[in-house]
Design a protein around this motif. Structure first.
Motif, short mmCIF file in Angstrom:
data_model
loop_
_atom_site.label_atom_id
_atom_site.label_comp_id
_atom_site.label_asym_id
_atom_site.label_seq_id
_atom_site.Cartn_x
_atom_site.Cartn_y
_atom_site.Cartn_z
N TRP A 1 0.83 -1.21 0.00
CA TRP A 1 0.00 0.00 0.00
C TRP A 1 0.86 1.26 0.00
N VAL A 2 1.96 1.25 0.73
CA VAL A 2 2.85 2.42 0.73
C VAL A 2 3.41 2.63 -0.68
N GLU A 3 3.79 1.56 -1.34
CA GLU A 3 4.29 1.68 -2.72
C GLU A 3 3.22 2.29 -3.63
N GLU A 4 1.98 1.89 -3.46
CA GLU A 4 0.87 2.45 -4.23
C GLU A 4 0.73 3.95 -3.96
N TRP A 5 0.77 4.33 -2.70
CA TRP A 5 0.59 5.75 -2.34
C TRP A 5 1.76 6.59 -2.83
N LYS A 6 2.95 6.01 -2.88
CA LYS A 6 4.12 6.74 -3.38
C LYS A 6 3.94 7.14 -4.84
N ARG A 7 3.15 6.40 -5.59
CA ARG A 7 2.88 6.76 -6.98
C ARG A 7 1.87 7.89 -7.09
N GLN A 8 1.14 8.16 -6.05
CA GLN A 8 0.09 9.17 -6.07
C GLN A 8 0.47 10.49 -5.41
N TYR A 9 1.43 10.44 -4.48
CA TYR A 9 1.78 11.63 -3.70
C TYR A 9 3.28 11.87 -3.75
N ARG A 10 3.68 13.15 -3.67
CA ARG A 10 5.12 13.46 -3.64
C ARG A 10 5.68 13.34 -2.22
N LEU A 11 4.79 13.38 -1.21
CA LEU A 11 5.19 13.28 0.18
C LEU A 11 4.13 12.52 0.95
N LEU A 12 4.59 11.56 1.77
CA LEU A 12 3.72 10.89 2.73
C LEU A 12 4.18 11.34 4.12
N THR A 13 3.25 11.82 4.93
CA THR A 13 3.62 12.35 6.24
C THR A 13 2.48 12.22 7.23
N ASN A 14 2.83 12.07 8.49
CA ASN A 14 1.86 12.05 9.57
C ASN A 14 2.62 12.12 10.88
N LEU A 15 1.91 11.85 11.98
CA LEU A 15 2.50 11.84 13.31
C LEU A 15 2.34 10.45 13.91
N VAL A 16 3.28 10.08 14.78
CA VAL A 16 3.19 8.83 15.54
C VAL A 16 3.52 9.15 16.98
N ASP A 17 2.81 8.53 17.89
CA ASP A 17 3.05 8.71 19.33
C ASP A 17 4.51 8.39 19.61
N ALA A 18 5.20 9.31 20.23
CA ALA A 18 6.64 9.14 20.50
C ALA A 18 6.93 7.95 21.39
N ASP A 19 5.94 7.49 22.17
CA ASP A 19 6.14 6.34 23.06
C ASP A 19 5.78 5.00 22.41
N TYR A 20 5.33 5.01 21.17
CA TYR A 20 4.84 3.79 20.52
C TYR A 20 5.98 3.15 19.72
N ALA A 21 6.89 2.50 20.45
CA ALA A 21 8.12 1.96 19.86
C ALA A 21 7.84 0.95 18.74
N LYS A 22 6.85 0.10 18.90
CA LYS A 22 6.55 -0.92 17.88
C LYS A 22 6.13 -0.26 16.57
N ALA A 23 5.29 0.77 16.65
CA ALA A 23 4.86 1.48 15.44
C ALA A 23 6.03 2.22 14.80
N ILE A 24 6.88 2.80 15.61
CA ILE A 24 8.04 3.54 15.09
C ILE A 24 8.98 2.58 14.34
N ARG A 25 9.21 1.39 14.89
CA ARG A 25 10.06 0.39 14.20
C ARG A 25 9.44 -0.02 12.86
N TRP A 26 8.12 -0.25 12.86
CA TRP A 26 7.43 -0.64 11.63
C TRP A 26 7.52 0.47 10.58
N LEU A 27 7.29 1.72 11.00
CA LEU A 27 7.35 2.84 10.06
C LEU A 27 8.76 3.03 9.50
N ALA A 28 9.76 2.85 10.33
CA ALA A 28 11.15 2.93 9.85
C ALA A 28 11.42 1.79 8.86
N TRP A 29 10.92 0.60 9.13
CA TRP A 29 11.07 -0.54 8.22
C TRP A 29 10.43 -0.25 6.86
#
Length: 148
Positions: A95-123
């Motif tokens: 899905w991220v690859e699909e959205w990259k074809r539609q937008y020049r920038l993907l951005t949002n916020l993630v809870d700074a304490d949500y380590a599992k989500a941060i690892r996934w987003l970095a991956w």
């Protein structure tokens, strides 16, 4: 096996009581109010929104809110995601690859304490910013960005 279907606003009410604790907490800390209503608004505002499910179990609801050439991806999950980690990673990357074809920038916020989500987003390839007070009562969040 993960399946996906289009999300409808009523899915906010379906998914909210099933959310993982960290996802519920992130919505509350963001200051969006009741999670069921916040999810309903996200689904309604999204250019694309879907539900991953396995058998009859909803795994997560996700989407992207588009504004011109900037996409704001989002996803919140249920504990059932733990049953299909490999499929989840593959599907979200697709899905991220699909959205990259539609937008020049993907951005949002993630809870700074949500380590599992941060690892996934970095991956997935997002750059993760430093914690800043962006949420309710100064709750700390990190900006995520991917230039496409």
């Amino acid at each position: 096996m993960i399946r996906v279907r289009k999300a409808v606003p009523a899915d906010g009410i379906l998914i909210a009581p099933l959310l993982r604790c960290a996802d519920f907490r992130e919505i509350v800390r963001m200051g969006e109010g009741d999670p069921a209503h916040a999810l309903r608004r996200c689904i309604e505002r999204s250019a694309m929104a879907g539900v991953f499910y396995e058998d009859d179990r909803p795994l997560c609801v996700f989407g992207v809110v588009g504004c011109l050439d900037v996409g704001h991806p989002w996803l919140v999950g249920t504990p059932h995601l733990n049953r299909v980690p490999r499929s989840f990673l593959q599907e979200t990357r697709r899905w991220v690859e699909e959205w990259k074809r539609q937008y020049r920038l993907l951005t949002n916020l993630v809870d700074a304490d949500y380590a599992k989500a941060i690892r996934w987003l970095a991956w997935l390839g997002f750059e993760i910013g430093d914690p800043q007070p962006r949420g309710l009562n100064g709750a700390m969040f990190r900006t995520i960005e991917m230039r496409c």
